[in-house]
Enzyme design. Structure first.
Site, PDB file in Angstrom:
ATOM      1  N   SER A 163       0.749  -1.303   0.154  1.00  0.00           N
ATOM      2  CA  SER A 163       0.028   0.092  -0.088  1.00  0.00           C
ATOM      3  C   SER A 163       0.767   1.276  -0.090  1.00  0.00           C
ATOM      4  O   SER A 163       1.584   1.560  -0.936  1.00  0.00           O
ATOM      5  CB  SER A 163      -0.861   0.032   1.283  1.00  0.00           C
ATOM      6  OG  SER A 163      -2.186   0.837   1.118  1.00  0.00           O
ATOM      7  N   ASP A 166      -6.059  -3.841  -1.647  1.00  0.00           N
ATOM      8  CA  ASP A 166      -5.209  -3.736  -1.182  1.00  0.00           C
ATOM      9  C   ASP A 166      -4.837  -4.818   0.043  1.00  0.00           C
ATOM     10  O   ASP A 166      -5.845  -5.431   0.629  1.00  0.00           O
ATOM     11  CB  ASP A 166      -5.607  -2.513  -0.329  1.00  0.00           C
ATOM     12  CG  ASP A 166      -4.566  -1.674   0.406  1.00  0.00           C
ATOM     13  OD1 ASP A 166      -3.361  -2.399   0.938  1.00  0.00           O
ATOM     14  OD2 ASP A 166      -4.328  -0.603   0.346  1.00  0.00           O
TER      15      ASP A 166
END
Length: 749
Positions: A228, A549
């Protein structure tokens, strides 16, 4: 969790598909019937359709006013030989309003033999004859790589990198501490990890990388893995044309400037129009488009605006002589109806390959997003730009995009926003897509003529662009819903056969620091159902998969580094995850990583959360195997946390702060500041906030360089004592033997 067999593996059965080639040669006496021929001469073309394969509909060009067309056009289909495959041939007449079907014929492909090539005539309306040339062969070279081993490019990189690291470590540690480095076999494999956490993680990791670069630690690392926010910094760094000749110090100055602007400036009408038109091009080519695509464009415009055409493949030049650590990125494959804490497959990305180690399936980066069937590409698209992947890697923020930009009118800030992200699950961002089938197979036969088709496409584009523009510039349902926000790509494992097997695991004889019994596995770190279904397989019948994610399951990219084939000795992880307060224990994500590793029978040192009670908050913690002689394959972990402790007093290691200004600039909290300048949802960093966070992590890293060096020295010694130290040798992985299935199916006593 006692029902879970820790040695269960899901593997892809080695299988073969067939390539069916059709050459549409010619037709004679094409007719619309006696009456139709009086009104118009046919404009013929041919459609081919096989319902059992993706990319199932093909068509030739059309000829105006020609009753004896010669096409000589070649088409290929990838077939599953275990299915019934029927070719449907349709002779069409192109018209301005809607095309007309002149006749249809079918051909059952089971009548073809592998290696056979023949011409087959088809008769339409008792008059028209069409000749097709057909051939069938085995696809012996699939586009997917089926293996648990590292790819050849990474193996070559590792060997070159070890040569470089050997000299770099000698320089870093000095002749006495590096005296054990006689050959590359003595070189420990060091990995650096960065967590998620939005721009907070990105800015913090920029300070870390500056310190590692300046100190020489980076030159001793084999891998650099990010998740991320940290992956955004890695993308920015590795895509920079001047890196590594220009170090992070100069690149970080550019980054500070880029993140100082209001993100709403990205939503000017001119820019939005450009974003949406670019996405329409992708959509019209046959690829799925979601809000994650838009988010990736916004992240790209912020961080790499002058290199938006950069691709993951292009980053190979940064490691072509092993001059830098190999960058590894990650996302999750998730299911629409299952929490990502229960089920998620980790997808890894490197400049060499993209794939899922769980299944041993990998592909070249430029094939990710292309349409596959049985391991073979049936429709290749242009490689996705790096900014699309950045959007996928950090897609948690696209879920609450209205909160990021502040367009929803909500006044909630700080911890409330952190809690909201904390409560997001894959079910919130993945819609149960009922329209999973190929769009093309649902289309009616025929198309309008080119002018009418162009008008139709232009109308569709205008309508779609209008809807997207309105959604972006208004507080619409697109901002207020979390449905359908995940990235979506064609399923590269479509049509493969998955076999649940129980191998004589190469890991089964490894002794870990503490074997986990059922009670320990049942102990929840964050959720009672965490990892409950991680042994389930991917749906190989679904034509598209959702990718999100990785921080939505746990916020550190340990699964990339714990791959047994990489045999990592020392892991230096930097955790920028949100905590309730600055004084809160910092081990939640690390404990989740430990549990995941234990459930997958991967060596991992015991993480003692009570060290926080005994020693308090520190800049970093070291977790080692207690008995290295027994736990030969267990890595050492140096875990850095986001904490402002010694930085308040020292402007550099050993250099005290003296002036009032020096003390004030360092007197700040991370999570307890009521203004929340370092919130996960803060996508604008004024220069002061950037410098504070950047300089804090730069200091914390430099302040513990000796800790890292000492761990390196110990790792060299471990290597000397255990020359074959590696979680799994590469040859053993390829030579895995499996239990007889019939034996496994016998009832147990």
């Amino acid at each position: 969790m006692s029902f879970i067999d820790p040695y269960q593996h899901i593997i892809v059965e080695h299988q073969y598909s067939h390539k069916f080639t059709v050459v549409v040669l010619r037709a004679t006496k094409v007719t619309k019937g006696a009456f139709g021929d009086m009104l118009d001469t046919p404009d013929p073309y041919v459609e081919l359709f096989i319902s059992s394969t993706p990319d199932s509909r093909k068509r030739t060009r059309h000829f105006n006013n020609n009753i004896n067309p010669v096409w000589n056009e070649t088409f290929e289909f990838i077939l599953d030989p275990n299915q019934e495959n029927v070719l449907e041939i349709t002779l069409m007449d192109a018209n301005y309003v809607m095309d007309e079907t002149l006749g249809t014929a079918t051909f059952t492909l089971s009548s073809m033999k592998v290696g056979e090539k023949k011409e087959v005539p088809f008769i339409f309306n008792q008059v028209t004859e069409m000749i097709l040339e057909m051939s069938l062969e085995v696809c012996s070279c699939p586009d997917l790589r089926f293996s648990m081993a590292l790819c050849d490019q990474e193996k070559t990189f590792r060997q070159q990198r070890k040569e470089n690291i050997k000299e770099n470590m000698k320089k870093l540690l000095g002749p006495k501490k590096s005296e054990g480095l006689y050959s590359t076999r003595d070189v420990p494999v060091v990995a650096i990890l960065g967590s998620g956490g939005g721009f907070r993680a990105m800015v913090g990791f920029s300070g870390v990388m500056k310190a590692l670069y300046e100190s020489g630690i980076l030159d001793c690392a084999t891998y650099l893995a990010g998740l991320s926010g940290s992956s955004w910094y890695m993308s920015t760094l590795y895509s920079h044309p001047d890196f590594p000749e220009k170090g992070p110090e100069e690149i970080n100055k550019e980054l500070m400037k880029n993140v100082s602007y209001d993100p709403l400036l990205l939503l000017t009408p001119q820019k939005i129009k450009r974003y949406v038109e670019s996405l329409w091009k992708k959509k019209s080519s046959g690829q799925p488009v979601t809000f994650t695509d838009i988010f990736g464009m916004l992240i790209g415009e912020t961080l790499i605006h002058n290199r938006m055409n950069t691709t993951l493949s292009s980053l190979k030049e940064k490691v072509n002589t092993a001059q830098c650590p190999l960058p590894l990125f990650t996302c999750l494959h998730v299911k629409p109806d299952v929490s990502e804490l229960m089920f998620a497959d980790w997808v890894e990305f490197s400049p060499y390959e993209i794939g899922m180690a769980k299944y041993g399936t990998f592909m070249a980066p430029d094939l990710f997003g292309s349409k596959f069937f049985m391991g073979t590409v049936v429709k290749k698209y242009e490689e996705n730009p790096l900014h699309f992947l950045m959007g996928v890697w950090g897609s948690a923020f696209s879920i609450l995009f209205n909160r990021v930009l502040g367009v929803s009118g909500s006044q909630n800030k700080g911890s409330t926003m952190e809690e909201e992200l904390e409560n997001i699950t894959a079910k919130h961002i993945v819609s149960n897509d009922s329209s999973d089938s190929d769009d093309e197979s649902q289309e009616p036969k025929g198309t309008e003529n080119e002018d009418a088709e162009r008008d139709y496409q232009n109308d569709n584009q205008a309508s779609w662009v209008h809807r997207m523009l309105m959604a972006l510039v208004s507080d619409s349902a697109l901002f207020n819903t979390r449905e359908g926000r995940a990235g979506k790509v064609h399923n590269f494992m479509l049509g493969l056969n998955l076999n649940t097997s129980y191998p004589l695991s190469p890991l089964r004889n490894f002794t870990t620091q503490e074997s986990l019994d059922d009670d320990e596995l049942d102990a929840a770190v964050a959720d009672p159902d965490e990892f409950e279904r991680i042994y389930e397989p991917l749906d190989v019948k679904s034509k598209k998969i959702h990718v999100v994610d990785s921080g939505l399951t746990f916020n550190l990219p340990y699964p990339l580094i714990l791959r047994p084939q990489r045999g990592v000795d020392l892991i230096i992880s930097f955790d920028f995850s949100a905590r309730p307060s600055d004084s809160s224990p910092p081990f939640k994500e690390l404990l989740l990583a430990e549990k995941w590793a234990k459930m997958n029978k991967l060596p991992f040192p015991k993480i003692d959360p009570y060290v926080f009670d005994r020693e308090g908050l520190k800049e970093c913690y070291v977790f080692k195997p207690k008995n290295p002689d027994v736990e030969k394959d267990c890595p050492t972990i140096i875990h850095f946390v986001l904490a402002n402790i010694n930085f308040r007093k020292y402007k550099a290691p050993g250099v005290p702060r003296e002036t009032k200004e020096e003390k004030e600039i360092a007197d700040f909290d991370i999570f307890d500041d009521p203004e929340s300048p370092f919130s996960t949802f803060n996508f604008q960093y004024p220069n002061q906030a950037f410098k504070r966070l950047h300089d804090l992590m730069h200091f914390n890293t430099l302040n513990n360089i000796d800790v890292i060096k000492n761990a390196m020295v110990e790792s060299i010694e471990y290597r000397r004592q255990n020359p074959s130290r590696c979680s799994v040798s590469l040859s053993n992985v390829e030579a895995r033997r499996f239990f007889n299935k019939e034996f496994l199916n016998k009832p147990t006593a």
